[in-house]
Design an enzyme around this catalytic site. Structure first.
Site, PDB file in Angstrom:
ATOM      1  N   ARG A 297      53.539 -37.945  30.383  1.00 16.59           N
ATOM      2  CA  ARG A 297      53.956 -37.203  31.581  1.00 16.59           C
ATOM      3  C   ARG A 297      53.168 -37.668  32.805  1.00 16.59           C
ATOM      4  NH1 ARG A 297      53.926 -30.597  32.522  1.00 16.59           N
ATOM      5  NH2 ARG A 297      54.496 -30.693  34.730  1.00 16.59           N
TER       6      ARG A 297
ATOM      7  N   ASN B 127      63.028 -31.072  27.743  1.00 15.97           N
ATOM      8  CA  ASN B 127      63.526 -31.758  28.932  1.00 15.97           C
ATOM      9  C   ASN B 127      63.699 -33.249  28.711  1.00 15.97           C
ATOM     10  OD1 ASN B 127      63.836 -29.724  30.942  1.00 15.97           O
ATOM     11  ND2 ASN B 127      61.611 -29.518  31.050  1.00 15.97           N
TER      12      ASN B 127
ATOM     13  N   CYS C 279      67.172 -23.266  29.681  1.00 16.17           N
ATOM     14  CA  CYS C 279      66.158 -23.482  30.719  1.00 16.17           C
ATOM     15  C   CYS C 279      65.744 -22.116  31.243  1.00 16.17           C
ATOM     16  CB  CYS C 279      66.739 -24.341  31.842  1.00 16.17           C
ATOM     17  SG  CYS C 279      65.587 -24.689  33.197  1.00 16.17           S
TER      18      CYS C 279
ATOM     19  N   HIS D 286      68.360 -28.287  36.266  1.00 17.62           N
ATOM     20  CA  HIS D 286      67.442 -28.638  37.347  1.00 17.62           C
ATOM     21  C   HIS D 286      68.177 -29.138  38.585  1.00 17.62           C
ATOM     22  CE1 HIS D 286      63.648 -29.000  34.586  1.00 17.62           C
ATOM     23  NE2 HIS D 286      64.231 -27.815  34.533  1.00 17.62           N
TER      24      HIS D 286
ATOM     25  N   TYR E 183      63.978 -27.312  42.135  1.00 20.47           N
ATOM     26  CA  TYR E 183      64.059 -28.750  41.880  1.00 20.47           C
ATOM     27  C   TYR E 183      64.867 -29.479  42.955  1.00 20.47           C
ATOM     28  CZ  TYR E 183      61.947 -28.147  37.290  1.00 20.47           C
ATOM     29  OH  TYR E 183      61.067 -27.866  36.273  1.00 20.47           O
TER      30      TYR E 183
END
Length: 421
Positions: free
Chosen positions: A90, A144, A164, A194, A244
Site C-alpha cells: 500500500r 478493495n 463498502c 468509490h 473519493y
C-alpha cells in the site's frame, strides 16, 4: 450458522467481531473461523475476538487457522477482507504515482490498478476453493478495489456481493444531522464503488420526502468538511459526492497535499503496530478506541445486515451493495458492477430503479467503467500492454507519457505479485 473471515488477522477484525456480538439476534452465528496466513497476528486478533464474545455473552465459538480449505469447509458465508502485499505494498501504491504527478491512492488511479492486479488472481483462487469446500456459501467481498474484485467474482460465476462502508457512513451522518434513527434514512446512492453520489436523502423509504436540499442548506459546511472539499462544490452540485471524488474534482491540489506529508499507509502501519500491542493485552475485552481511527467505520453493521439477508432473509430489505448493473444504469453494460441500493434476500441482490444520472456524473461513471473493463483484463491475463492501456484509459492518468512511466513503475514495484512479470 458458520461464517469464515479470510484476512481474519486484520486489525479491522475486532470491529467485525464487535458487530457480530452486539447484533447476534440479527445474525445468529454459532461458529466463526478467522483465517489468515500470518499466524502471529491471527493469535492476537483471535484472542481478543474470543474475549469480546465472552464479555458480551455470545455463545458462538471462534477458531483460528492458517488453513484456508479447512477454514471455509461447511461455511454458510465467507467474508473477504484481505490485503495482498500488506501495508508495504500500500505504501508503494501511494507513493510512486506521485513521481509522475498523479494521485497516489490505494483504490483508484495507478495505485488502485496495482492493487487490483495483485488482488484479483488471489481472490479468484480463494473463491474456487470456497466453491469446492462449500458450494452454497455466499462470498461477501470487502476487499478493495471492491468494484473490480466483485466483478471478477461474479463473472466467474460465484455467489458474491460486494460491500463498502461509504454508504452506511453517510446514512449515519445524515441521520444524526436530522435527529432520526438511521433505519429511517434511505439514500439515492448511485455510481461505482468509490465513485458515488448521494442524489437524494429520503425519510422513511425510497418514496419518502427528499431532505437533501435541506441538509445542504442547513449543514453544508459540516458535510463539506467531512468530504475535505469546499462548500461550493456541494452547493453547486446540489448532491453529496463520495469523498473519493476529491481525487477527481481536486486532483492537482490532492497531489500537492500527498507529496508534502507521510503516506496514509505509513500512518496505518504505525497504528496497526499499536493496535496489535493492545490486542495482546489479556485484560482487553472490547474493541479499543484507537480502532476508530483505522477506518472501516460501521463495516460490522453493514456486514451483519448483508449476511443476515443473504442467509436468512432477516436483514434490511434494501441495502447499498456492489452487484451487476443489469440495466439499472442504461448507459452501462449489464455485467458492469455498480454500487447502489438493492433489494437483498437469499437469492442475492437486485438493484432498485434509480433517478436518471446527470451527464456530468454519467460521463465519469462510463469513463471509469471502461477503465475497470481494461483493469480486469489486465488482472486476469497480465501483460505490460494491458496495464498500459488500463492506465491510459483512467481519467486520473489519461496521458501517454504518464501511462508509460506509471506502467514501468507499477511492474517494477509489484513484480513479486505478478505471475507474468
Amino acid at each position: 450458522m458458520k461464517l469464515a473471515v479470510v484476512g481474519g488477522g486484520s486489525t479491522y477484525t475486532p470491529e467485525l467481531i464487535d458487530g457480530f456480538a452486539r447484533l447476534r439476534d440479527t445474525l445468529p452465528v454459532t461458529e466463526l473461523v478467522l483465517i489468515d496466513p500470518a499466524a502471529d497476528r491471527l493469535e492476537l486478533v483471535g484472542g481478543l475476538a474470543r474475549r469480546i464474545f465472552a464479555r458480551q455473552g455470545h455463545p458462538g465459538t471462534i477458531t483460528t487457522t492458517c488453513d484456508l480449505d479447512a477454514g471455509v469447509a461447511g461455511a454458510d458465508a465467507v467474508l473477504l477482507q484481505l490485503r495482498v502485499g500488506g501495508q508495504a505494498a500500500r505504501r508503494q501504491d501511494e507513493t510512486w504515482p506521485l513521481e509522475c504527478g498523479c494521485v497516489g491512492q490505494e483504490t483508484t488511479g495507478a495505485g488502485g490498478l496495482a492493487k487490483a492486479l495483485r488482488t484479483v488472481p488471489v481472490v479468484l483462487d480463494i473463491a474456487e476453493r470456497v466453491r469446492r469446500a462449500s458450494p452454497d456459501a455466499w462470498i461477501i467481498d470487502f476487499t478493495n478495489p471492491v468494484g473490480i474484485v466483485t466483478r471478477a467474482l461474479l463473472k466467474a460465476g460465484h455467489k458474491a456481493v460486494g460491500l463498502c462502508n461509504v454508504a452506511i457512513g453517510f446514512q449515519r451522518k445524515f441521520a444524526k444531522l436530522l435527529d432520526v434513527a438511521p433505519a429511517e434514512i434511505h439514500l439515492d446512492h448511485v455510481g461505482l464503488n468509490h465513485l458515488t453520489w448521494e442524489l437524494g436523502v429520503r425519510l422513511g423509504g425510497p418514496a419518502g420526502e427528499n431532505l437533501l436540499p435541506r441538509l445542504i442548506a442547513e449543514h453544508g459546511d459540516a458535510i463539506a468538511a467531512d468530504l475535505h472539499m469546499p462548500r461550493a462544490v456541494v452547493d453547486r452540485l446540489g448532491v453529496v459526492p463520495s469523498y473519493y471524488l476529491r481525487y477527481f474534482y481536486q486532483h492537482d491540489e490532492v497531489v500537492r497535499e500527498l507529496g508534502s506529508k507521510p503516506s496514509r499507509a505509513a500512518e496505518v502501519a504505525a497504528m496497526e503496530k499499536e493496535l496489535l500491542a493492545l490486542y495482546g493485552d489479556p485484560a482487553l475485552d472490547e474493541k479499543p478506541a484507537l480502532l476508530a481511527k483505522r477506518g472501516g467505520a460501521f463495516y460490522s453493521e453493514a456486514a451483519v445486515d448483508l449476511a443476515s439477508s443473504l442467509l436468512a432473509g432477516g436483514g434490511s430489505p434494501v441495502q447499498v451493495v456492489n452487484t451487476f448493473n443489469n440495466g439499472t444504469l442504461p448507459f452501462l453494460p449489464d455485467d458492469a458492477v455498480i454500487e447502489t441500493q438493492a433489494r437483498v434476500d437469499t437469492k442475492g441482490a437486485t438493484p432498485l430503479a434509480v433517478p436518471a444520472l446527470d451527464p456530468m456524473y454519467a460521463g465519469l461513471v462510463s469513463h471509469v467503467t471502461a477503465y475497470e473493463d481494461l483493469a480486469l483484463e489486465a488482472a486476469l491475463h497480465g501483460g505490460r500492454e494491458r496495464v498500459f492501456k488500463a492506465l491510459l484509459a483512467h481519467p486520473l492518468v489519461g496521458q501517454f507519457e504518464h501511462a508509460e512511466a506509471l506502467t514501468d513503475r507499477l511492474v517494477a514495484h509489484n513484480r513479486e505479485h505478478l505471475a507474468w512479470a
